[in-house]
Write a protein that holds these residues in place. Structure first.
Motif, PDB file in Angstrom:
ATOM      1  N   VAL A 144       0.847  -1.181   0.000  1.00  0.00           N
ATOM      2  CA  VAL A 144       0.000   0.000   0.000  1.00  0.00           C
ATOM      3  C   VAL A 144       0.887   1.237   0.000  1.00  0.00           C
ATOM      4  N   ASN A 145       0.609   2.170  -0.865  1.00  0.00           N
ATOM      5  CA  ASN A 145       1.521   3.304  -0.975  1.00  0.00           C
ATOM      6  C   ASN A 145       1.453   4.197   0.258  1.00  0.00           C
ATOM      7  N   SER A 146       2.370   5.106   0.340  1.00  0.00           N
ATOM      8  CA  SER A 146       2.570   5.813   1.596  1.00  0.00           C
ATOM      9  C   SER A 146       1.448   6.799   1.925  1.00  0.00           C
ATOM     10  N   MET A 147       0.579   7.090   0.946  1.00  0.00           N
ATOM     11  CA  MET A 147      -0.546   7.972   1.237  1.00  0.00           C
ATOM     12  C   MET A 147      -1.616   7.249   2.062  1.00  0.00           C
ATOM     13  N   HIS A 148      -1.502   5.935   2.121  1.00  0.00           N
ATOM     14  CA  HIS A 148      -2.498   5.152   2.832  1.00  0.00           C
ATOM     15  C   HIS A 148      -1.853   4.471   4.030  1.00  0.00           C
ATOM     16  N   ARG A 149      -2.688   4.092   4.958  1.00  0.00           N
ATOM     17  CA  ARG A 149      -2.197   3.154   5.950  1.00  0.00           C
ATOM     18  C   ARG A 149      -3.302   2.180   6.288  1.00  0.00           C
ATOM     19  N   MET A 150      -2.871   1.021   6.785  1.00  0.00           N
ATOM     20  CA  MET A 150      -3.844  -0.017   7.091  1.00  0.00           C
ATOM     21  C   MET A 150      -4.356   0.210   8.507  1.00  0.00           C
ATOM     22  N   ILE A 151      -5.651   0.071   8.659  1.00  0.00           N
ATOM     23  CA  ILE A 151      -6.233   0.277   9.979  1.00  0.00           C
ATOM     24  C   ILE A 151      -7.224  -0.847  10.252  1.00  0.00           C
ATOM     25  N   LYS A 152      -7.229  -1.299  11.480  1.00  0.00           N
ATOM     26  CA  LYS A 152      -8.111  -2.404  11.833  1.00  0.00           C
ATOM     27  C   LYS A 152      -9.539  -1.905  12.010  1.00  0.00           C
ATOM     28  N   LEU A 153     -10.489  -2.609  11.376  1.00  0.00           N
ATOM     29  CA  LEU A 153     -11.896  -2.258  11.542  1.00  0.00           C
ATOM     30  C   LEU A 153     -12.553  -3.103  12.616  1.00  0.00           C
ATOM     31  N   CYS A 154     -12.295  -4.410  12.533  1.00  0.00           N
ATOM     32  CA  CYS A 154     -12.944  -5.326  13.455  1.00  0.00           C
ATOM     33  C   CYS A 154     -12.332  -6.701  13.232  1.00  0.00           C
ATOM     34  N   HIS A 155     -12.893  -7.690  13.885  1.00  0.00           N
ATOM     35  CA  HIS A 155     -12.456  -9.065  13.712  1.00  0.00           C
ATOM     36  C   HIS A 155     -13.495  -9.796  12.859  1.00  0.00           C
ATOM     37  N   LEU A 156     -13.020 -10.760  12.093  1.00  0.00           N
ATOM     38  CA  LEU A 156     -13.932 -11.527  11.228  1.00  0.00           C
ATOM     39  C   LEU A 156     -15.137 -12.046  12.019  1.00  0.00           C
ATOM     40  N   ASP A 157     -14.893 -12.455  13.263  1.00  0.00           N
ATOM     41  CA  ASP A 157     -15.986 -13.000  14.081  1.00  0.00           C
ATOM     42  C   ASP A 157     -17.026 -11.944  14.452  1.00  0.00           C
ATOM     43  N   ASP A 158     -16.661 -10.651  14.307  1.00  0.00           N
ATOM     44  CA  ASP A 158     -17.631  -9.589  14.604  1.00  0.00           C
ATOM     45  C   ASP A 158     -18.668  -9.449  13.504  1.00  0.00           C
ATOM     46  N   LEU A 159     -18.387 -10.038  12.355  1.00  0.00           N
ATOM     47  CA  LEU A 159     -19.296  -9.902  11.219  1.00  0.00           C
ATOM     48  C   LEU A 159     -20.022 -11.216  10.983  1.00  0.00           C
ATOM     49  N   PRO A 160     -21.334 -11.217  11.158  1.00  0.00           N
ATOM     50  CA  PRO A 160     -22.078 -12.436  10.815  1.00  0.00           C
ATOM     51  C   PRO A 160     -21.882 -12.727   9.325  1.00  0.00           C
ATOM     52  N   GLU A 161     -21.941 -14.004   8.965  1.00  0.00           N
ATOM     53  CA  GLU A 161     -21.829 -14.347   7.547  1.00  0.00           C
ATOM     54  C   GLU A 161     -22.978 -13.671   6.805  1.00  0.00           C
ATOM     55  N   GLN A 162     -22.727 -13.245   5.582  1.00  0.00           N
ATOM     56  CA  GLN A 162     -23.766 -12.610   4.771  1.00  0.00           C
ATOM     57  C   GLN A 162     -24.289 -11.365   5.450  1.00  0.00           C
ATOM     58  N   ASN A 163     -23.368 -10.475   5.783  1.00  0.00           N
ATOM     59  CA  ASN A 163     -23.805  -9.260   6.449  1.00  0.00           C
ATOM     60  C   ASN A 163     -22.877  -8.110   6.124  1.00  0.00           C
ATOM     61  N   ALA A 164     -23.303  -6.913   6.484  1.00  0.00           N
ATOM     62  CA  ALA A 164     -22.506  -5.727   6.174  1.00  0.00           C
ATOM     63  C   ALA A 164     -22.433  -4.827   7.390  1.00  0.00           C
ATOM     64  N   ARG A 165     -21.378  -4.046   7.440  1.00  0.00           N
ATOM     65  CA  ARG A 165     -21.233  -3.131   8.568  1.00  0.00           C
ATOM     66  C   ARG A 165     -20.446  -1.904   8.142  1.00  0.00           C
TER      67      ARG A 165
END
Ligand code: FES
Ligand SMILES: [Fe+2]
Lengths: 138, 310
Positions: free
Chosen positions: A13-34
């Motif tokens: 990822v280029n330097s204008m961006h950085r990676m940030i944690k949103l949540c854990h996979l387990d926080d998202l039910p399958e077939q869902n959006a947040r």
């Protein structure tokens, strides 16, 4: 484990961006959006959709008017059957896997993709634009 | 023709439960059979998309399936039937109303209006130099309030040919153009109301045809903002507002909805009669609002920097 495009690594990822944690996979039910507000703008600016073990991430910005977030209520990004992403303002439908508008006012246009990565421990990371200083007034 | 304004909008939707809850939270009263009413008896009906009692959908899949106009009396209804029969089918329905399709393909109904006459005060204000409106010791605002929508105000349609739409409503139904945005479309009022508009047409590509928003009149700007704040507190997402439009002077606050269109609260619209000369102005952000008081969910100046994880 699939990622959006599966090509994004934090290192690439280029330097204008950085990676940030949103949540854990387990926080998202399958077939869902947040929705998330990773750069603390006061409203959700990114959302992720989980389909099984695939995660797709998009900017929460409808290409129709260009400045509208999609849901009518927090996290209501999908149609009642979870088959498409919907913009509630005028009912545009988008493919979950590609972000392409397949029905509605912005047909043929796409939701802006956000690079996303699932870590081995299940953390979901997205690339965000470098924040513009915590104290800036809108 | 003495058409007063929209009495009822009928929708065919995917998610009846969410739409029902939305209209209740918006402030309409459920009167059964999927009908929700404002104080004057105008309202919205919610049916399943595949309900066979609904007129056929537009090809675009817009959830709005029918707009029913209220007219002054049976003579007006007969005159409309007579006029439209000249070049299209006019159905006589069991409830006494008539049904036809306009030149864009929108299903229309006409009925002797269900509107009840309201006897309610408008919002009052005090100002130096003027007699006080509210009276002494009368409080202007309370922290908690649930103002009710008073009357179905207007519908805005996306149309592929606004000139064709304007011609149909003017020539066949006697609507009057009060103002217009160049190249976008007209604001129109039927002859039986003085409201600046009960309909506004927005020119779009054909695949967008449908409803942009609908709205109910509130008792004043405070009620618009109060009702909108209640919507925000219930988790609904603002689309635009609160603010005040330039053409029509109406206060507005729009919310996204599970209907696939925006839903607005409005108040204090200009009234016009035949002495009025329509204005025509350029479209754009500068001319669509006099001002905007943008709602912001949780912004704080000098807030904390983004955390590495939340
Ligand atoms: S702004 Fe999203 S469909 Fe119009
Ligand atoms: Fe409006």
């Amino acid at each position: 484990m699939g990622t959006d495009g599966a090509s994004t690594r934090s290192g690439s990822v280029n330097s204008m961006h950085r990676m940030i944690k949103l949540c854990h996979l387990d926080d998202l039910p399958e077939q869902n959006a947040r929705g998330f507000d990773p750069s603390r703008e006061g409203q959700d600016t990114v959302f992720v959709v989980r389909q099984g073990n695939h995660i797709y991430a998009y900017k929460d910005l409808c290409p129709h008017y260009g400045d509208t977030a999609l849901p009518w209520r927090k996290d209501e990004y999908l149609d009642p059957w979870g088959g498409t992403i919907v913009c509630a303002a005028h009912g545009a439908h988008f493919e979950i896997a590609t972000g392409l508008c397949i029905d509605g006012p912005c047909m043929g246009e796409s939701l802006p993709k956000v690079p996303v990565q699932i870590m081995d421990n299940g953390d979901i990371l997205v690339a965000i634009d470098e924040p513009h200083g915590g104290g800036e007034s809108p | 023709m003495n058409i007063i304004g929209p009495d009822t909008l009928i929708f065919g939707v995917d998610d009846i439960d969410s739409c029902t809850q939305y209209l209740l939270d918006y402030g309409l009263e459920s009167v059964g059979n999927g009908r929700f009413e404002a104080l004057d008896g105008t309202g919205v009906e919610v049916k399943a998309k595949d309900d066979t009692s609904l007129p056929a959908p537009l090809e675009t899949g817009s959830t709005l399936r029918k707009t029913i106009y209220g007219v002054a009396d049976q003579a007006t209804l007969d005159a409309i039937a007579e006029e439209l029969k000249k070049d299209r089918e006019v159905k006589q329905l069991d409830d006494g109303s008539i049904e036809a399709v306009d030149d864009m393909g929108f299903a229309l109904g006409f009925q002797v209006t269900v509107r009840k006459t309201l006897n309610l005060p408008a919002e009052t204000i005090n100002a130096p130099g003027a007699d006080n409106q509210r009276g002494l010791n009368v409080i202007g605002v309370e922290k908690e309030a649930s103002p009710k929508p008073r009357s179905l105000s207007h519908v805005v349609y996306f149309v592929p040919d606004f000139a064709k739409a304007e011609a149909f409503y003017a020539e066949r139904l006697g609507f009057i153009t009060t103002d217009r945005f160049h190249g976008v479309g007209p604001f129109m009022r039927p002859a039986g109301t003085q409201d600046h508009h009960t309909v506004f047409f927005i020119q779009t590509p054909p695949h967008m045809q449908g409803i942009e928003h609908f709205t109910f009149h509130m008792g004043g700007p405070t009620e618009v903002v109060h009702a909108g704040t209640n919507m925000v507190n219930k988790g609904y997402q603002s689309f635009w507002g609160p603010g005040r439009h330039l053409l029509g002077s109406n206060w507005f606050w729009y919310f996204k909805s599970p209907f696939g269109c925006n839903v607005e609260y409005d108040a204090d619209m200009d009234l016009h009669n035949d002495d009025w000369t329509a204005r025509a102005i350029a479209p754009g952000a500068d001319n669509s609002q006099a001002f905007l008081l943008q709602f912001r969910e949780k912004w704080a100046p000098m807030g904390p920097p983004p955390a590495a994880d939340q």
